[in-house]
Design an enzyme around this catalytic site. Structure first.
Site, PDB file in Angstrom:
ATOM      1  CE  LYS A  20     -26.148 -46.046   4.940  1.00 45.19           C
ATOM      2  NZ  LYS A  20     -27.291 -46.733   5.231  1.00 45.19           N
TER       3      LYS A  20
ATOM      4  CG  HIS B 277     -29.082 -48.713  -1.224  1.00 48.16           C
ATOM      5  ND1 HIS B 277     -28.518 -48.389  -0.218  1.00 48.16           N
ATOM      6  CD2 HIS B 277     -29.737 -49.704  -0.917  1.00 48.16           C
ATOM      7  CE1 HIS B 277     -28.946 -48.894   0.916  1.00 48.16           C
ATOM      8  NE2 HIS B 277     -29.610 -49.854   0.441  1.00 48.16           N
TER       9      HIS B 277
ATOM     10  CE  LYS C  52     -34.160 -51.288  -1.033  1.00 48.96           C
ATOM     11  NZ  LYS C  52     -33.743 -52.529  -1.281  1.00 48.96           N
TER      12      LYS C  52
ATOM     13  CD  GLU D 213     -31.500 -53.624   7.918  1.00 46.53           C
ATOM     14  OE1 GLU D 213     -30.666 -53.629   6.905  1.00 46.53           O
ATOM     15  OE2 GLU D 213     -31.197 -52.902   8.936  1.00 46.53           O
TER      16      GLU D 213
ATOM     17  CG  HIS E 177     -32.234 -45.968   3.599  1.00 46.50           C
ATOM     18  ND1 HIS E 177     -31.500 -45.268   2.643  1.00 46.50           N
ATOM     19  CD2 HIS E 177     -31.221 -46.559   4.296  1.00 46.50           C
ATOM     20  CE1 HIS E 177     -30.163 -45.525   2.691  1.00 46.50           C
ATOM     21  NE2 HIS E 177     -30.107 -46.527   3.710  1.00 46.50           N
TER      22      HIS E 177
ATOM     23  CE  LYS F 264     -28.634 -52.378  11.221  1.00 48.28           C
ATOM     24  NZ  LYS F 264     -28.658 -52.430   9.756  1.00 48.28           N
TER      25      LYS F 264
HETATM   26  P1  NAD Z   1     -13.889 -50.269   2.521  1.00 48.39           P
HETATM   27  O1  NAD Z   1     -13.105 -50.124   3.994  1.00 48.39           O
HETATM   28  O2  NAD Z   1     -14.208 -51.530   2.162  1.00 48.39           O
HETATM   29  O3  NAD Z   1     -13.180 -49.729   1.122  1.00 48.39           O
HETATM   30  C1  NAD Z   1     -12.548 -48.595   1.252  1.00 48.39           C
HETATM   31  C2  NAD Z   1     -11.811 -48.319  -0.123  1.00 48.39           C
HETATM   32  O4  NAD Z   1     -11.050 -46.932   0.167  1.00 48.39           O
HETATM   33  C3  NAD Z   1     -10.625 -49.230  -0.093  1.00 48.39           C
HETATM   34  O5  NAD Z   1     -10.568 -49.611  -1.711  1.00 48.39           O
HETATM   35  C4  NAD Z   1      -9.172 -48.434   0.122  1.00 48.39           C
HETATM   36  O6  NAD Z   1      -8.100 -48.712  -0.846  1.00 48.39           O
HETATM   37  C5  NAD Z   1      -9.892 -47.157  -0.208  1.00 48.39           C
HETATM   38  N1  NAD Z   1      -9.047 -46.157   0.436  1.00 48.39           N
HETATM   39  C6  NAD Z   1      -8.852 -45.943   1.722  1.00 48.39           C
HETATM   40  N2  NAD Z   1      -8.059 -44.738   1.872  1.00 48.39           N
HETATM   41  C7  NAD Z   1      -7.672 -44.359   0.759  1.00 48.39           C
HETATM   42  C8  NAD Z   1      -6.926 -43.152   0.343  1.00 48.39           C
HETATM   43  N3  NAD Z   1      -6.334 -42.500   1.274  1.00 48.39           N
HETATM   44  N4  NAD Z   1      -6.879 -42.975  -1.019  1.00 48.39           N
HETATM   45  C9  NAD Z   1      -7.447 -43.621  -1.940  1.00 48.39           C
HETATM   46  N5  NAD Z   1      -8.269 -44.786  -1.529  1.00 48.39           N
HETATM   47  C10 NAD Z   1      -8.330 -45.078  -0.279  1.00 48.39           C
HETATM   48  O7  NAD Z   1     -15.162 -49.509   2.586  1.00 48.39           O
HETATM   49  P2  NAD Z   1     -16.524 -49.695   2.075  1.00 48.39           P
HETATM   50  O8  NAD Z   1     -17.277 -50.783   2.734  1.00 48.39           O
HETATM   51  O9  NAD Z   1     -16.464 -50.153   0.451  1.00 48.39           O
HETATM   52  O10 NAD Z   1     -17.256 -48.246   1.975  1.00 48.39           O
HETATM   53  C11 NAD Z   1     -16.928 -47.071   1.070  1.00 48.39           C
HETATM   54  C12 NAD Z   1     -18.008 -46.048   1.134  1.00 48.39           C
HETATM   55  O11 NAD Z   1     -19.362 -46.700   1.058  1.00 48.39           O
HETATM   56  C13 NAD Z   1     -18.140 -45.632   2.673  1.00 48.39           C
HETATM   57  O12 NAD Z   1     -18.398 -43.956   2.534  1.00 48.39           O
HETATM   58  C14 NAD Z   1     -19.254 -46.049   3.279  1.00 48.39           C
HETATM   59  O13 NAD Z   1     -19.971 -45.641   4.215  1.00 48.39           O
HETATM   60  C15 NAD Z   1     -20.118 -46.401   2.116  1.00 48.39           C
HETATM   61  N6  NAD Z   1     -21.142 -47.373   2.007  1.00 48.39           N
HETATM   62  C16 NAD Z   1     -20.722 -48.754   2.149  1.00 48.39           C
HETATM   63  C17 NAD Z   1     -21.581 -49.794   2.231  1.00 48.39           C
HETATM   64  C18 NAD Z   1     -21.087 -51.276   2.501  1.00 48.39           C
HETATM   65  O14 NAD Z   1     -22.294 -51.923   2.283  1.00 48.39           O
HETATM   66  N7  NAD Z   1     -20.058 -51.741   2.478  1.00 48.39           N
HETATM   67  C19 NAD Z   1     -23.018 -49.605   2.042  1.00 48.39           C
HETATM   68  C20 NAD Z   1     -23.456 -48.344   1.992  1.00 48.39           C
HETATM   69  C21 NAD Z   1     -22.351 -47.282   1.947  1.00 48.39           C
END
Ligand code: NAD
Length: 478
Positions: free
Chosen positions: A143, A173, A177, A211, A235, A326
């Site tokens: 998402k 996610h 659950k 939350e 959700h 939140k």
């Molecule tokens: P992040 O910024 O921590 O990580 C991003 C990752 O993408 C890194 O590994 C980076 O190296 C890689 N990346 C960036 N540009 C790139 C490129 N051009 N080519 C290849 N790899 C590249 O982001 P995150 O928080 O892990 O989120 C990732 C996804 O999951 C997003 O779509 C976010 O919306 C979704 N998401 C995250 C969470 C969370 O809790 N972090 C929760 C729900 C959804």
């Protein structure tokens, strides 16, 4: 039971989500014996990293994000052997030939897009252009899935150029659950509830996802989204669908998703007076939403409460009240179904009478609670009192409940098994945006500001009024 051998490529394998959820979750499934010896996990991200360095990063993630009791050094060492890393640029040519050389085509192929949504299209097109993803490959999409109907449609269209719908796993996610799936078991494996599951017997339904956290740290992103886009459209809408849907003819991915889609399509447009938006203020030195979001003029909501009607035979006349926010009083998610009064009371003790309520707790302490009327014990005559038939799954199921997989673990294993039941289909996502879009556009057109609410409260005053004016009240958040 082990799943089939697989190669799982995690794009964004060094990111926050991969470290917090995906990789520790995969370790847990490995430890539970679900991963065959020849299955592999390939981290793919932009940075240059050796296999060794990636394994260290994963070891640290397991140490940081799993409880000590789940960390078995020997099993972790064994798990790490299944990990590899390739530096790949989603937007360039770097790394793709190396990835192709690694991914086998005689095992289940899964590609997890855990990167910014702007990169989903690039990943999909390069995976096919380089001949890496075979015809059975599965792609897992994180998402947010679009920010309105137009962007969701565009994303669906891009993915559809490269993959069939049966290959696309859109993660929500919440659907992973344990209790959420239990909801379907409770509804469709018991004769007890389904006959009463309609407006004739159900007074109203409350869905709460509260939350305590603020948006600190991700304020800049959150400010472009808000509670409607971040929580309700996906959700809460999914929870609503599982509560309100007709019984599917079979527990089959498309049968279940067809029924969910029908619920979304049957939603009435929401009247502006049936929505309350809120924004938390600062208190006792803690930052306000506007400070967290680093936008003094933000009109984005960190809280929303709304009343919905489903226009179909089953639900006409039963309102569904949804709220999420939140910085609220407690972290609590639950669905409460309040039943109507008995048609006639044979008892004089009208004061003691309370409605039957079925509460399904998603967190904390997953379980179910059915409130029933009994006679107050003692010699005081026929006085009524309400008692809970309370079932905490942890107590009822003992050890089996201790080890339930977390949502991400379960969903990833479903991807490997090829089971799409708990993933959103493209048309579902689009229907949910088609419902949400006019609401959001209305706020923007009218320049509406959310109402302030105190951190640690249960939301803005007007949210209480939303129910009071219907002669109902929200359940306490605790
Ligand atoms: P992040 O910024 O921590 O990580 C991003 C990752 O993408 C890194 O590994 C980076 O190296 C890689 N990346 C960036 N540009 C790139 C490129 N051009 N080519 C290849 N790899 C590249 O982001 P995150 O928080 O892990 O989120 C990732 C996804 O999951 C997003 O779509 C976010 O919306 C979704 N998401 C995250 C969470 C969370 O809790 N972090 C929760 C729900 C959804």
């Amino acid at each position: 039971i082990p799943v089939e051998p697989f190669d799982l490529v995690i794009f964004g394998g060094t990111g926050d989500l991969a470290r917090r959820k995906i990789l520790p979750g995969l370790y847990r499934r490995f430890q539970a014996g679900q991963m065959t010896d020849d299955s592999r996990i390939i981290g793919a991200a932009r940075g240059e990293l050796s296999d060794e360095a990636f394994r260290n990063l994963v070891a640290e993630a397991i140490a940081e994000f799993l409880p000590k009791t789940q960390q078995d050094p020997a099993a972790i060492a064994d798990f790490l052997k299944r990990l590899q890393y390739v530096a790949v640029d989603a937007q360039g040519e770097n790394g793709w030939p190396q990835l192709k050389a690694l991914v086998r085509d005689d095992v289940v192929q899964a590609f997890y897009f855990s990167v910014a949504p702007a990169l989903f299209g690039d990943l999909a097109s390069r995976l096919t252009a380089h001949g890496i993803a075979g015809p059975q490959a599965r792609v897992v999409v994180e998402k947010p899935f679009g920010r309105d109907l137009a962007t969701a449609k565009a994303l669906n269209a891009t993915l559809a150029q490269h993959f069939a719908e049966s290959q696309i796993y859109r993660i929500d996610h919440y659907l992973g659950k344990e209790t959420v799936q239990n909801l379907m078991a409770v509804r469709f494996a018991n004769i007890l509830f389904e006959p009463l599951w309609k407006s004739e017997y159900v007074d109203h339904v409350q869905i709460t996802v509260a939350e305590t956290v603020s948006v600190e740290g991700r304020g800049a992103y959150y400010d472009t989204s808000g509670a409607m886009r971040d929580m309700v459209q996906n959700h809460l809408m999914q929870l609503l669908c599982l509560i309100a849907m007709e019984p599917p003819y079979h527990f089959d991915p498309n049968a279940v998703r067809d029924e969910k889609l029908k619920v979304i399509r049957a939603l009435d447009p929401v009247r502006p007076e049936d929505i309350v938006r809120g924004q938390y203020v600062g208190l006792k030195g803690q930052a306000s939403y506007l400070e967290d979001a680093e936008n003094k003029n933000s009109k984005t909501e960190s809280y929303i409460a709304l009343k919905l009607h489903i226009s179909n035979w089953r639900w006409k006349g039963t309102p569904f009240y949804l709220r999420t926010g939140k910085r609220l009083r407690a972290r609590a998610s639950e669905i409460a179904i309040t039943f109507r009064e008995p048609p006639h009371s044979i008892f004089d003790d009208a004061e003691g009478w309370r409605e039957n309520v079925l509460v399904i707790r998603l967190q904390p302490d997953e379980g179910m609670n059915l409130k029933v009327m009994i006679k107050e014990p003692g010699p005081g005559g026929m006085r009524l009192t309400q008692v809970p038939l309370d079932m905490s799954f942890a107590d009822a199921l003992g050890e089996a409940a201790q080890d339930v997989p977390d949502a991400y673990e379960r969903l990833i294993m479903d991807v490997i098994r090829g089971n799409q039941t708990l993933f959103m289909r493209g048309d579902e996502v689009e229907a949910a945006w088609a419902w949400a879009d006019p609401i959001i556009e209305g706020w923007e057109r009218r320049g509406e500001r959310p109402q302030p609410y105190d951190p640690g409260s249960s939301g803005p005053e007007d949210a209480l009024m939303l129910m009071h004016r219907d002669g109902r009240r929200w359940r306490e958040i605790r």
